[in-house]
Write a protein that holds these residues in place. Sequence first.
Motif, short mmCIF file in Angstrom:
data_model
loop_
_atom_site.label_atom_id
_atom_site.label_comp_id
_atom_site.label_asym_id
_atom_site.label_seq_id
_atom_site.Cartn_x
_atom_site.Cartn_y
_atom_site.Cartn_z
N THR A 70 87.22 -6.43 -20.60
CA THR A 70 85.97 -5.67 -20.72
C THR A 70 86.24 -4.19 -20.97
OG1 THR A 70 85.79 -5.33 -18.34
CG2 THR A 70 84.64 -7.24 -19.24
N ALA A 88 84.42 -4.73 -24.36
CA ALA A 88 83.06 -4.20 -24.23
C ALA A 88 83.09 -2.69 -24.05
CB ALA A 88 82.36 -4.85 -23.04
N TYR A 89 84.27 -2.13 -23.93
CA TYR A 89 84.38 -0.69 -23.68
C TYR A 89 85.76 -0.23 -24.15
CZ TYR A 89 83.24 3.70 -21.34
OH TYR A 89 82.94 5.02 -21.08
N ALA A 90 85.82 0.30 -25.36
CA ALA A 90 87.10 0.70 -25.95
C ALA A 90 87.45 2.10 -25.47
CB ALA A 90 87.00 0.66 -27.47
N LEU A 109 88.59 -4.58 -34.39
CA LEU A 109 87.93 -4.46 -33.08
C LEU A 109 86.69 -5.34 -33.07
CD1 LEU A 109 87.39 -2.95 -30.33
CD2 LEU A 109 86.12 -1.27 -31.66
N ASP A 111 83.36 -5.79 -30.71
CA ASP A 111 82.58 -5.28 -29.58
C ASP A 111 81.77 -6.41 -28.96
OD1 ASP A 111 82.94 -2.32 -29.64
OD2 ASP A 111 82.15 -2.55 -31.67
N TYR A 112 82.01 -6.67 -27.72
CA TYR A 112 81.16 -7.59 -26.95
C TYR A 112 80.52 -6.82 -25.81
CZ TYR A 112 83.13 -11.78 -29.22
OH TYR A 112 83.49 -12.76 -30.12
N THR A 113 79.90 -7.55 -24.91
CA THR A 113 79.34 -6.94 -23.70
C THR A 113 80.13 -7.47 -22.50
OG1 THR A 113 77.77 -8.69 -23.15
CG2 THR A 113 77.08 -7.07 -24.81
N ASN A 114 79.94 -6.83 -21.36
CA ASN A 114 80.66 -7.30 -20.16
C ASN A 114 80.32 -8.74 -19.84
OD1 ASN A 114 81.94 -4.89 -19.83
ND2 ASN A 114 80.72 -4.20 -18.09
N GLN A 115 79.03 -9.07 -19.91
CA GLN A 115 78.65 -10.44 -19.55
C GLN A 115 79.22 -11.43 -20.55
OE1 GLN A 115 75.56 -12.56 -20.95
NE2 GLN A 115 74.59 -13.12 -19.01
N SER A 116 79.11 -11.11 -21.84
CA SER A 116 79.56 -12.08 -22.83
C SER A 116 81.06 -12.33 -22.71
CB SER A 116 79.16 -11.65 -24.24
OG SER A 116 79.56 -10.34 -24.52
N ALA A 118 82.93 -12.01 -19.99
CA ALA A 118 83.18 -12.78 -18.76
C ALA A 118 82.87 -14.26 -19.00
CB ALA A 118 82.34 -12.23 -17.61
N MET A 136 72.33 -10.16 -25.74
CA MET A 136 72.56 -9.74 -27.13
C MET A 136 71.46 -10.20 -28.09
SD MET A 136 76.64 -9.58 -27.78
CE MET A 136 77.10 -11.23 -27.33
N PHE A 141 73.95 -6.36 -32.48
CA PHE A 141 75.17 -7.18 -32.39
C PHE A 141 74.99 -8.51 -33.12
CE2 PHE A 141 75.68 -4.58 -28.47
CZ PHE A 141 76.93 -4.03 -28.76
N LEU B 91 76.37 -10.55 -13.62
CA LEU B 91 75.68 -10.49 -14.91
C LEU B 91 75.19 -11.86 -15.35
CD1 LEU B 91 78.05 -8.03 -16.81
CD2 LEU B 91 75.85 -7.54 -15.75
N PRO B 132 82.53 4.49 -26.70
CA PRO B 132 83.42 3.43 -26.22
C PRO B 132 82.82 2.03 -26.32
CG PRO B 132 83.52 5.31 -24.76
CD PRO B 132 82.41 5.59 -25.73
N THR B 134 79.35 -0.80 -24.90
CA THR B 134 78.12 -1.01 -24.15
C THR B 134 78.34 -1.48 -22.72
OG1 THR B 134 75.91 -1.96 -24.38
CG2 THR B 134 77.76 -3.41 -24.88
N GLY B 135 79.53 -1.97 -22.40
CA GLY B 135 79.73 -2.47 -21.04
C GLY B 135 78.68 -3.52 -20.71
N ASP B 139 73.52 -6.25 -21.64
CA ASP B 139 73.15 -7.39 -20.80
C ASP B 139 71.92 -7.07 -19.95
OD1 ASP B 139 75.56 -8.68 -21.75
OD2 ASP B 139 76.66 -7.51 -20.26
N CYS B 142 68.67 -6.65 -22.04
CA CYS B 142 68.15 -7.94 -22.51
C CYS B 142 67.49 -8.72 -21.36
CB CYS B 142 69.29 -8.80 -23.08
SG CYS B 142 69.87 -8.26 -24.70
#
Lengths: 333, 269
Positions: A70, A88-90, A109, A111-116, A118, A136, A141, B91, B132, B134-135, B139, B142
């Motif tokens: 993440t 989710a955070y570069a 690169l 880009d995802y999200t933290n939830q996706s 995980a 998303m 995205f 999440l 950087p 969205t962290g 989530d 949405c």
Amino acid sequence: MQHDAPPAMPFLDPGATGPPGPGKLMSAREAVGTFGHDGDSVFLGYTTWANALEWEIARQRKKRLTAVGTVGSLLLPLIGCADRIITAYALGALSPWFKRRLAAGEWQLDDYTNQSLALMFMAGALGIPFIPTRSMLGTDFVSPAYHPQPNGVLGADKLRVIASPFGGEPLVALPALRPDVSCVHVQWADEDGNAAFWGGHGEVRWALWASKRIVISAEEIVPRGVLRSDPHRVTVPGFMVDAVVHMPFGALPWAVPGYYGSSPRFQAEFIAGLRGEETFDEQIARWIDGCADHEAFLALFEERYGAGALDAHRVNRAWQPARPITYGWRSAR
Amino acid sequence: MTGDYTLPEMMVVQAAREIAGARAAFVGMGLPMLAAALAKFAHNPALIFSTEVGVGDWHPPLDEVDRAPGTVGDPILDRGAAYAGDMVDALGAWLMGGRFDCAVLTAAEVDRYGNLNTLLIGDPARPDVRLPGTGGNTDAACLARRVVTIISLEPRRFVERVSFLASPGYIDGPGARRRAGLDPQGPNIVVSTMGVFHFDTPDGGDGGTCEMVLAKTFPGIAADAVAALVPWPLRAAREVAECAPPSDDELRLVRHLDPGPMYLRPGRY
């Protein structure tokens, strides 16, 4: 230096120590050399950042890695070890040359999200090909503006918008993600690889469980049987783990619950130094290539910041569980 | 400075008031950490304060807390938490499972429909600004039942249309959330450095125009001054209320929770 001698915590008699095994304790050089290969996807976990293992990967100049997690590694792309990042955070994004090389297509690169992410690790751990989410939806995205992502890693396979096979409602299908190797830092491990991390886990447990190979670094190596006396504490059992490395302060400059806080001063020097194109080489020469191993880094840290600089990060260890638990059972007669 | 407090301090103080009525809050990185900590310690000790790494219901003794959490993974969050799990818990089960009634977020940009941008500015293939990422912001936007966004009122941050829609508000107007497969959401609000905005929808995005509307101004701030910093024709509520200035307690606590200061260091907003 007193960095390997935190205040004593009593061990109760552990009793059962588990089946005899060959033991997985080794040096970081051997662990990374044996279980990390060029071309691997490498997981590093945000809440338990294996900084010292990351540095060993950098020292060995592994090639063509994909950094997954993440939080995306700053060091591994910049030093030339990783050319693909799934995150989710570069961390590197604020660096001008990171952005430039990304736009030039030198790196890919996603880009995802933290939830996706995980959930993708969870799918990888469960051995299923994909997992749906409702996150998303409605974003760029999943719009043609960003899917497939320009200079992406997985291309069109990054995700798919699908209809639920049951109600027909839209969902985002995410591919399972199985890192080739995970490097995670924990508080306690034993020589069999049983590893205990406490604190918010982030995506770490599912990423570990999805990984093909696992290298653990630990603040303390506890005697065999200690973790088997409290299996609820264990994040990953030793039978899934390949190597264990004893590395006090192995997450520095990041925090480890119960051991030490983060080091803003060192972050300001090293992390900020990595981001600058003209300061990068100096940081690498000093901290990565100038230190043969983690012990040498710890010595240099105290040399640079003063005797006792490591212990100055120690936390209050008085906050302990108010009541130990018991694992009792009885056999019916 | 306005009187003896700054506008960024007033933003955090007002955000805390707006969050205080929530039951269970998802607290994102940055200013939300400070505002939600203030909401908990100044207004509503029962507020369930959780973050995406899996810490659930952070509730430390106030006299042990010398600052707000610095990040969503700060070990200070373990002290007095009811649960320490992981991102699938937080999440997945809590957020997507519907257990958070409020998400507190911030972003680089917010637009007319409350969409947020945390990813990039400019052409996605060659962005002018690459952030950087969205962290858990996407989530939460949405999936939470309501979103409180904290963002300073600057022309670069309030834009007619976000250059990258990372986190959906009402997307492009009435019905858009539902068409995208998302549940209705609201009442969403935006707390800025000059006032508070609501959105013109009675039902979380199906009806009304779903546009941002000026609802409250900070003490001494004129509605015209707010509208001058917003690049679209900003509508105002029929009665724009004026927020009360920070109480002594609020101001003392916000400074106690942000020693340094880190979140509100001068020149940041």
